[in-house]
Design a protein around this motif. Structure first.
Motif, PDB file in Angstrom:
ATOM      1  N   ASN A  38      29.353  10.631  14.928  1.00 16.61           N
ATOM      2  CA  ASN A  38      28.563  11.153  13.801  1.00 16.61           C
ATOM      3  C   ASN A  38      27.101  10.709  13.874  1.00 16.61           C
ATOM      4  OD1 ASN A  38      28.897   8.472  13.180  1.00 16.61           O
ATOM      5  ND2 ASN A  38      29.688   8.800  11.125  1.00 16.61           N
ATOM      6  N   ILE A  39      26.651  10.278  15.039  1.00 12.83           N
ATOM      7  CA  ILE A  39      25.248   9.904  15.222  1.00 12.83           C
ATOM      8  C   ILE A  39      24.390  11.170  15.143  1.00 12.83           C
ATOM      9  CG2 ILE A  39      23.541   8.973  16.830  1.00 12.83           C
ATOM     10  CD1 ILE A  39      25.818   7.310  18.069  1.00 12.83           C
ATOM     11  N   ASN A  40      23.346  11.102  14.342  1.00 12.04           N
ATOM     12  CA  ASN A  40      22.399  12.203  14.235  1.00 12.04           C
ATOM     13  C   ASN A  40      21.050  11.763  14.783  1.00 12.04           C
ATOM     14  OD1 ASN A  40      23.791  14.419  12.889  1.00 12.04           O
ATOM     15  ND2 ASN A  40      24.031  12.954  11.223  1.00 12.04           N
TER      16      ASN A  40
ATOM     17  N   SER B 126      22.321  15.865  29.187  1.00 16.26           N
ATOM     18  CA  SER B 126      23.223  16.939  29.598  1.00 16.26           C
ATOM     19  C   SER B 126      23.128  18.127  28.649  1.00 16.26           C
ATOM     20  CB  SER B 126      24.653  16.398  29.659  1.00 16.26           C
ATOM     21  OG  SER B 126      25.564  17.429  29.903  1.00 16.26           O
ATOM     22  N   ILE B 127      23.120  17.854  27.363  1.00 19.62           N
ATOM     23  CA  ILE B 127      23.015  18.917  26.357  1.00 19.62           C
ATOM     24  C   ILE B 127      21.668  19.613  26.460  1.00 19.62           C
ATOM     25  CG2 ILE B 127      22.888  19.382  23.870  1.00 19.62           C
ATOM     26  CD1 ILE B 127      24.940  17.026  23.560  1.00 19.62           C
ATOM     27  N   LEU B 128      20.598  18.849  26.635  1.00 17.64           N
ATOM     28  CA  LEU B 128      19.270  19.441  26.787  1.00 17.64           C
ATOM     29  C   LEU B 128      19.238  20.390  27.982  1.00 17.64           C
ATOM     30  CD1 LEU B 128      16.957  16.392  26.042  1.00 17.64           C
ATOM     31  CD2 LEU B 128      17.191  18.459  24.648  1.00 17.64           C
ATOM     32  N   ASN B 129      19.831  19.988  29.085  1.00 15.53           N
ATOM     33  CA  ASN B 129      19.866  20.859  30.268  1.00 15.53           C
ATOM     34  C   ASN B 129      20.597  22.167  29.970  1.00 15.53           C
ATOM     35  OD1 ASN B 129      18.384  19.102  31.875  1.00 15.53           O
ATOM     36  ND2 ASN B 129      20.204  18.051  32.625  1.00 15.53           N
TER      37      ASN B 129
ATOM     38  N   HIS C 225      27.733  15.930  18.561  1.00 17.05           N
ATOM     39  CA  HIS C 225      28.929  15.532  17.805  1.00 17.05           C
ATOM     40  C   HIS C 225      30.195  16.025  18.502  1.00 17.05           C
ATOM     41  CE1 HIS C 225      26.265  15.592  13.958  1.00 17.05           C
ATOM     42  NE2 HIS C 225      26.055  14.508  14.679  1.00 17.05           N
ATOM     43  N   GLN C 226      30.144  17.230  18.996  1.00 18.45           N
ATOM     44  CA  GLN C 226      31.296  17.821  19.676  1.00 18.45           C
ATOM     45  C   GLN C 226      31.616  17.075  20.976  1.00 18.45           C
ATOM     46  OE1 GLN C 226      30.563  21.843  20.883  1.00 18.45           O
ATOM     47  NE2 GLN C 226      32.710  22.264  21.293  1.00 18.45           N
ATOM     48  N   GLN C 227      30.612  16.781  21.766  1.00 19.91           N
ATOM     49  CA  GLN C 227      30.845  16.146  23.064  1.00 19.91           C
ATOM     50  C   GLN C 227      31.206  14.667  22.957  1.00 19.91           C
ATOM     51  OE1 GLN C 227      28.121  16.825  26.263  1.00 19.91           O
ATOM     52  NE2 GLN C 227      27.942  19.001  25.804  1.00 19.91           N
ATOM     53  N   ARG C 228      30.580  13.952  22.045  1.00 15.51           N
ATOM     54  CA  ARG C 228      30.797  12.506  21.947  1.00 15.51           C
ATOM     55  C   ARG C 228      31.772  12.120  20.837  1.00 15.51           C
ATOM     56  NH1 ARG C 228      30.488   8.424  24.117  1.00 15.51           N
ATOM     57  NH2 ARG C 228      29.231   7.201  22.722  1.00 15.51           N
TER      58      ARG C 228
ATOM     59  N   ASP D  32      20.403   4.303  31.249  1.00 18.57           N
ATOM     60  CA  ASP D  32      21.841   4.219  31.487  1.00 18.57           C
ATOM     61  C   ASP D  32      22.671   4.277  30.212  1.00 18.57           C
ATOM     62  OD1 ASP D  32      21.498   4.014  34.241  1.00 18.57           O
ATOM     63  OD2 ASP D  32      21.239   1.847  34.134  1.00 18.57           O
ATOM     64  N   ASP D  33      22.053   4.527  29.088  1.00 22.61           N
ATOM     65  CA  ASP D  33      22.748   4.589  27.808  1.00 22.61           C
ATOM     66  C   ASP D  33      23.576   5.860  27.710  1.00 22.61           C
ATOM     67  OD1 ASP D  33      22.792   3.555  24.824  1.00 22.61           O
ATOM     68  OD2 ASP D  33      22.420   5.725  24.759  1.00 22.61           O
ATOM     69  N   VAL D  34      24.833   5.737  27.287  1.00 20.70           N
ATOM     70  CA  VAL D  34      25.736   6.894  27.249  1.00 20.70           C
ATOM     71  C   VAL D  34      25.244   7.977  26.289  1.00 20.70           C
ATOM     72  CG1 VAL D  34      27.329   5.945  25.522  1.00 20.70           C
ATOM     73  CG2 VAL D  34      28.161   7.571  27.219  1.00 20.70           C
ATOM     74  N   ASN D  35      24.665   7.605  25.172  1.00 17.33           N
ATOM     75  CA  ASN D  35      24.146   8.619  24.246  1.00 17.33           C
ATOM     76  C   ASN D  35      22.957   9.360  24.857  1.00 17.33           C
ATOM     77  OD1 ASN D  35      26.017   8.007  22.207  1.00 17.33           O
ATOM     78  ND2 ASN D  35      24.715   6.384  21.426  1.00 17.33           N
ATOM     79  N   SER D  36      22.092   8.635  25.533  1.00 17.82           N
ATOM     80  CA  SER D  36      20.949   9.259  26.195  1.00 17.82           C
ATOM     81  C   SER D  36      21.399  10.192  27.316  1.00 17.82           C
ATOM     82  CB  SER D  36      20.019   8.172  26.740  1.00 17.82           C
ATOM     83  OG  SER D  36      18.907   8.743  27.370  1.00 17.82           O
TER      84      SER D  36
END
Length: 108
Positions: free
Chosen positions: A34-36, A87-90, A28-31, A78-82
């Motif tokens: 409100n997608i959960n 990045s967050i997982l890393n 939520h912070q990075q993008r 190539d999906d921006v959410n993915s």
């Protein structure tokens, strides 16, 4: 599949707890969205998915001792959410790793 060595043993439950606690707020912070994402243990895997937007999982993670075996859905590479989730997982894997050290064992 990507295999990461985090240089310490963790359990599936520990990883699940970390992801459930931090992944959505960081997304939520990075993008500014409100997608959960749903993060749950399914057998010996943790799956991250969002059924309203995506068919199937985005990421599937298996804990094997000191290694995390990560499968990313080939349909959303190539999906921006993915990409944001990856990045967050890393970042979270580095937080979880001994001394913040994560080693890439295999990517392919």
């Amino acid at each position: 599949m990507k295999i990461l060595n985090i240089h310490k043993k963790i359990s599936l439950g520990q990883l699940l707890h970390l992801l459930q606690e931090k992944l959505n707020p960081l997304f939520h912070q990075q993008r500014q969205s409100n997608i959960n994402f749903t993060i749950e243990s399914i057998g010996s895997f943790i799956e991250i998915y969002q059924p309203e937007l995506y068919e199937g999982f985005l990421f599937q993670i298996e804990v094997k001792g000191r290694e995390l075996w990560i499968t990313r859905s080939e349909h959303y590479v190539d999906d921006v959410n993915s990409l944001t989730l990856e990045s967050i997982l890393n970042e979270l894997f580095a937080e979880l790793a001994k001394d913040g050290k994560v080693t890439l064992v295999l990517e392919g």
